[in-house]
Design an enzyme around this catalytic site. Structure first.
Site, PDB file in Angstrom:
ATOM      1  CB  SER A 121      -0.965  -0.039   1.178  1.00 30.61           C
ATOM      2  OG  SER A 121      -1.841   1.038   1.111  1.00 30.61           O
ATOM      3  CG  HIS A 122       0.510   3.719   3.425  1.00 32.38           C
ATOM      4  ND1 HIS A 122      -0.353   2.691   3.732  1.00 32.38           N
ATOM      5  CD2 HIS A 122       1.202   3.972   4.560  1.00 32.38           C
ATOM      6  CE1 HIS A 122      -0.194   2.362   5.007  1.00 32.38           C
ATOM      7  NE2 HIS A 122       0.749   3.128   5.543  1.00 32.38           N
ATOM      8  CG  ASP A 285      -2.795   4.128  -1.228  1.00 37.00           C
ATOM      9  OD1 ASP A 285      -3.619   3.935  -2.142  1.00 37.00           O
ATOM     10  OD2 ASP A 285      -2.668   3.340  -0.266  1.00 37.00           O
ATOM     11  CE  LYS A 384      -7.409   2.288   2.595  1.00 37.90           C
ATOM     12  NZ  LYS A 384      -7.224   1.110   3.452  1.00 37.90           N
TER      13      LYS A 384
HETATM   14  C1  VG1 Z   1      -3.240   2.355   8.383  1.00 39.70           C
HETATM   15  C2  VG1 Z   1      -4.425   3.260   8.579  1.00 39.70           C
HETATM   16  C3  VG1 Z   1      -5.718   2.485   8.451  1.00 39.70           C
HETATM   17  C4  VG1 Z   1      -5.739   1.766   7.096  1.00 39.70           C
HETATM   18  C5  VG1 Z   1      -4.498   0.902   6.960  1.00 39.70           C
HETATM   19  C6  VG1 Z   1      -4.406   0.247   5.598  1.00 39.70           C
HETATM   20  O1  VG1 Z   1      -3.216   1.366   9.401  1.00 39.70           O
HETATM   21  O2  VG1 Z   1      -4.374   3.891   9.832  1.00 39.70           O
HETATM   22  O3  VG1 Z   1      -6.800   3.362   8.572  1.00 39.70           O
HETATM   23  O4  VG1 Z   1      -6.881   0.953   6.990  1.00 39.70           O
HETATM   24  O5  VG1 Z   1      -3.333   1.707   7.126  1.00 39.70           O
HETATM   25  O6  VG1 Z   1      -4.435   1.196   4.590  1.00 39.70           O
HETATM   26  P1  VG1 Z   1      -2.264   1.471  10.692  1.00 39.70           P
HETATM   27  O7  VG1 Z   1      -2.482   0.197  11.449  1.00 39.70           O
HETATM   28  O8  VG1 Z   1      -0.884   1.676  10.177  1.00 39.70           O
HETATM   29  O9  VG1 Z   1      -2.740   2.680  11.430  1.00 39.70           O
HETATM   30  V1  VG1 Z   1      -3.675   0.877   3.131  1.00 39.70           V
HETATM   31  O10 VG1 Z   1      -4.103   1.979   2.050  1.00 39.70           O
HETATM   32  O11 VG1 Z   1      -2.039   0.996   3.642  1.00 39.70           O
HETATM   33  O12 VG1 Z   1      -4.018  -0.732   2.799  1.00 39.70           O
HETATM   34 CO    CO Z   2      -3.542   1.570   0.229  1.00 40.90          CO
END
Ligand code: VG1
Ligand code: CO
Length: 551
Positions: A121-122, A285, A384
Site C-alpha cells: 500500500s502506502h 496511494d 476503499k
Molecule cells: C493504516 C491506517 C488504516 C488503514 C491501513 C491500511 O493502518 O491507519 O486506517 O486501513 O493503514 O491502509 P495502521 O495500522 O498503520 O494505522 V492501506 O491503504 O495501507 O491498505
Molecule cells: Co492503500
C-alpha cells in the site's frame, strides 16, 4: 508427480513473525526474498482455504499487485502454487497489475472465490522498501481476523509447500493459457473496476464539467492508480491529457512515498495553492485505495470528505435511494456521525482497518464508510477506493455548482467543524512503544474525572468492538481519552509499519463557532496534544518531543 506438482520442504526453523497486521502481511522486500518465505505464507493460506494439501478445483483466484519491486517475481511464485493447487482459473492483471479496489471489483464481477493482492500500500517500494500480500474473499473484501489468525497459526506449523515446475508464465499479453488443470487468464486491469464506477456516477455531468474548463490535477504518485485514473478521467470523461500526473506505475514509486497526505504530496499541494492553480487536486496511494482531495488553496480533511459525501450522496445516481447507514473507524472524526444523525440513519464505529466494514456492508447495514487515513468507499466494493472518491467529488461539484471548498464549508456551517489532526511518531524501538502502551493501559482506570494538563477527562478506555453481524470481538483497538465537551485523544500503534513501531495520536475537537473555523489547526489542538503527552509520556518513553508527521 501429476502435472509436475512437487513438494518442497520449508526450513525447519519457522520464519519469524508472519502475522498479518491491519492490512495483510507487510515486511521489507529482503524478508520476502528469503527462500520459501512467500511460499510458507501462501501454503498456509491455501491450506486454510481448501483444507491441508487439498485441491482448489472448481475455484477462481484473482491475482495482481501494485507493481512495486518484487511484484513480478511473486506473481510467478503464486502462479506455480495456484496451478499446483488445481485452481480452475487464475485471473491475473496484465503486467501483474491490479489496484486493491480493482481486485475487489474483479472478484465480485467474475464471481471468483477470492483474490491475492501483492502490495504494501502506502509504504515505500524498491529493493530497500516494503512488500506485502493480502487475501480478499468471495465478497471482494479483506479476510476477516478469524481467517488471518488461522493462517498465521498454520504458517508456524507447516513443513512443506506445493508448487510445480513451470517456465515463466507470460503475463504481458491479454489472453488465456492452460497450465495443468488451470486456465490462466491475463485480464485488462481496468475493465471491471471501470464498469463498476460507470454504474454509480453521472458521467455526462462530469464530462460537461470538464468541457466547461474545470481543471483537475490527479497525482498517481508513480503508483498503480495511474492507469485507472487515465482511462476514466482522460479517456472517458474528457479531462485534458496531462490531468493525471506521475501516472506510470514504477517499481520504486520514483523513490517517493506513495502515501497521499499533504506532507508526501507537497508538490500537489503547492500546485493547488499557486496563483493560477487547478480547481481541484487529488492523489491516490501505492495500491490506489486511498484518496486525498484538495480544492483550490484548500485541503480537505479525510474525515470531512466522508461527511460531505454522506451529506450529498442522494445527488449521485448510485446513491439516489439514500444511505442505509454509514460507518467510520474509531479514530476517524465524528463529522460523519453528525451528518448521519441529521439524516436519521445509523452510524457505526469500527476498529481501524477496512476488514471491519465488510460484514456491515454485506448485511446491507451501511452504504458509505471511511477512515481518517484518506480512505473512503461504499457498498459498490469491499475495499476503499481512491478513484471512486474522486469521481464522487467531481459528480458533486458538477451537479451542485459549488467548489470543493464551498462544499466543505457548507458541512462546517451545518454541523460545526471537527478540528482534527493525526500525529505520527515513526520507527520507535518496539520495546519502548510497548512499554508506553502498557503503562498507558494500566493508567486508564484512574483517569476518569482527573484534570491533567488543564483538561478534565470524562472517561477513558481501550476501544473494543463486537461485530453486530457475526458477534466476533476485537479488543485493544486504541486508547481513548474523552473530555466532557466530547473532545478526544486516541492513541494506538500502527499495524502496517515495517520498522520498529509507529505511534499514532489522533486529536479531535468540535468547534461550533464559524468565527473560529479558520484558526490554525495545530494551535487549536495544542491543549489536546499536551494532554496526550502528559498522559502517555511520549517524550519520556521515546525521547521524541515532536511527531515525525502531522496530517
Ligand atoms: C493504516 C491506517 C488504516 C488503514 C491501513 C491500511 O493502518 O491507519 O486506517 O486501513 O493503514 O491502509 P495502521 O495500522 O498503520 O494505522 V492501506 O491503504 O495501507 O491498505
Ligand atoms: Co492503500
Amino acid at each position: 508427480m501429476e502435472n509436475g506438482v512437487k513438494l518442497t520442504d520449508l526450513p525447519s526453523q519457522p520464519f519469524g513473525d508472519q502475522q498479518p497486521g491491519t492490512s495483510g502481511l507487510r515486511k521489507k522486500v529482503t524478508v520476502f526474498q528469503q527462500p520459501g518465505y512467500l511460499e510458507n505464507f501462501v501454503q498456509a493460506l491455501f491450506d486454510q482455504l481448501h483444507g491441508p494439501g487439498q485441491s482448489a478445483a472448481g475455484q477462481t483466484l484473482v491475482l495482481g499487485g501494485d507493481g512495486r519491486y518484487y511484484n513480478r517475481v511473486a506473481i510467478q511464485t503464486l502462479l506455480r502454487m495456484a496451478v499446483a493447487r488445481g485452481y480452475d482459473r487464475v485471473l491475473v492483471g496484465q503486467g501483474g497489475i491490479l489496484s486493491t479496489p480493482a481486485v475487489s471489483a474483479v472478484i465480485r464481477r467474475q464471481r471468483a472465490s477470492g483474490g491475492i493482492i501483492l502490495s504494501a500500500s502506502h509504504n515505500p517500494g524498491g529493493p530497500a522498501g516494503d512488500f506485502g500480500i493480502k487475501y480478499n474473499g468471495a465478497n471482494g473484501g479483506p479476510a476477516p481476523e478469524s481467517l488471518t489468525s488461522a493462517v498465521y497459526q498454520r504458517t508456524r506449523s507447516i513443513d512443506h509447500y506445493l508448487s510445480c515446475d513451470l517456465p515463466a508464465v507470460g503475463i504481458d499479453q491479454l489472453g488465456s493459457q492452460t497450465l495443468g488443470q488451470t486456465v490462466v487468464e491475463v485480464i485488462d486491469p481496468v475493465a471491471d473496476h471501470a464498469a463498476v464506477l460507470r454504474e454509480l456516477f453521472d458521467f455526462d455531468a462530469i464530462r460537461a464539467l470538464f468541457a466547461r474548463g474545470f481543471r483537475l490535477r490527479y497525482d498517481a504518485m508513480w503508483a498503480v492508480g495511474g492507469p485507472y485514473a487515465r482511462a476514466l478521467l482522460e479517456g472517458e470523461l474528457g479531462a485534458p491529457a496531462g490531468t493525471v500526473v506521475h501516472a506510470t506505475p514504477l517499481e520504486d514509486f520514483g523513490g517517493l512515498h506513495p502515501d497521499p497526505n499533504p506532507v508526501n504530496a507537497a508538490e500537489l499541494v503547492a500546485c493547488l495553492f499557486a496563483a493560477d492553480g487547478p480547481d481541484m487536486g487529488a492523489a491516490s496511494d501505492g495500491d490506489a485505495d486511498r484518496n486525498m482531495v484538495l480544492g483550490r488553496g484548500f485541503v480537505v480533511a479525510p474525515s470531512d470528505s466522508l461527511a460531505v459525501l454522506a451529506a450529498h450522496a442522494h445527488l449521485v445516481p448510485g446513491y439516489r435511494q439514500g444511505l442505509a447507514g454509514v460507518a467510520r473507524s474509531m479514530p476517524t472524526s465524528t463529522a460523519v456521525d453528525r451528518v448521519a444523525s441529521a439524516l436519521g440513519i445509523p452510524c457505526h464505529e469500527t476498529p481501524t482497518g477496512w476488514k471491519f466494514f465488510g460484514n456491515l456492508l454485506d448485511a446491507g447495514q451501511v452504504t458509505l464508510c471511511g477512515e481518517e487515513s484518506y480512505g473512503t468507499g461504499s457498498n459498490h466494493l469491499r475495499e476503499k477506493d481512491g478513484l471512486w472518491a474522486v469521481l464522487f467529488w467531481l459528480n458533486l461539484v458538477a451537479v451542485t455548482g459549488e467548489s470543493v471548498e464551498q462544499l466543505v464549508r457548507g458541512l462546517w456551517r451545518a454541523h460545526g467543524r471537527c478540528v482534527y489532526s493525526r500525529h505520527d511518531y515513526e520507527a520507535i524501538p518496539l520495546a519502548q512503544a510497548e512499554r508506553l502502551i502498557s503503562e498507558l493501559r494500566a493508567s486508564l482506570p484512574a483517569l476518569a474525572g482527573q484534570t491533567i494538563a488543564g483538561q478534565t477527562i470524562a472517561w477513558a478506555d481501550d476501544f473494543a468492538y463486537t461485530d453486530p453481524v457475526d458477534g466476533s470481538r476485537s479488543e485493544r483497538q486504541g486508547v481513548r481519552l474523552v473530555l466532557a465537551d466530547s473532545s478526544r485523544v486516541v492513541l494506538r500503534l500502527s499495524g502496517t509499519g515495517t520498522e520498529g513501531a509507529t505511534l499514532r495520536v489522533y486529536l479531535e475537537r468540535h468547534e461550533p463557532d464559524p468565527a473560529r473555523h479558520d484558526l490554525p489547526l495545530q494551535q487549536a489542538l495544542a491543549p489536546l496534544a499536551a494532554l496526550a503527552e502528559a498522559v502517555a509520556r511520549i517524550c519520556h518513553h521515546t525521547g521524541r518531543d515532536q511527531p515525525d508527521v502531522m496530517t
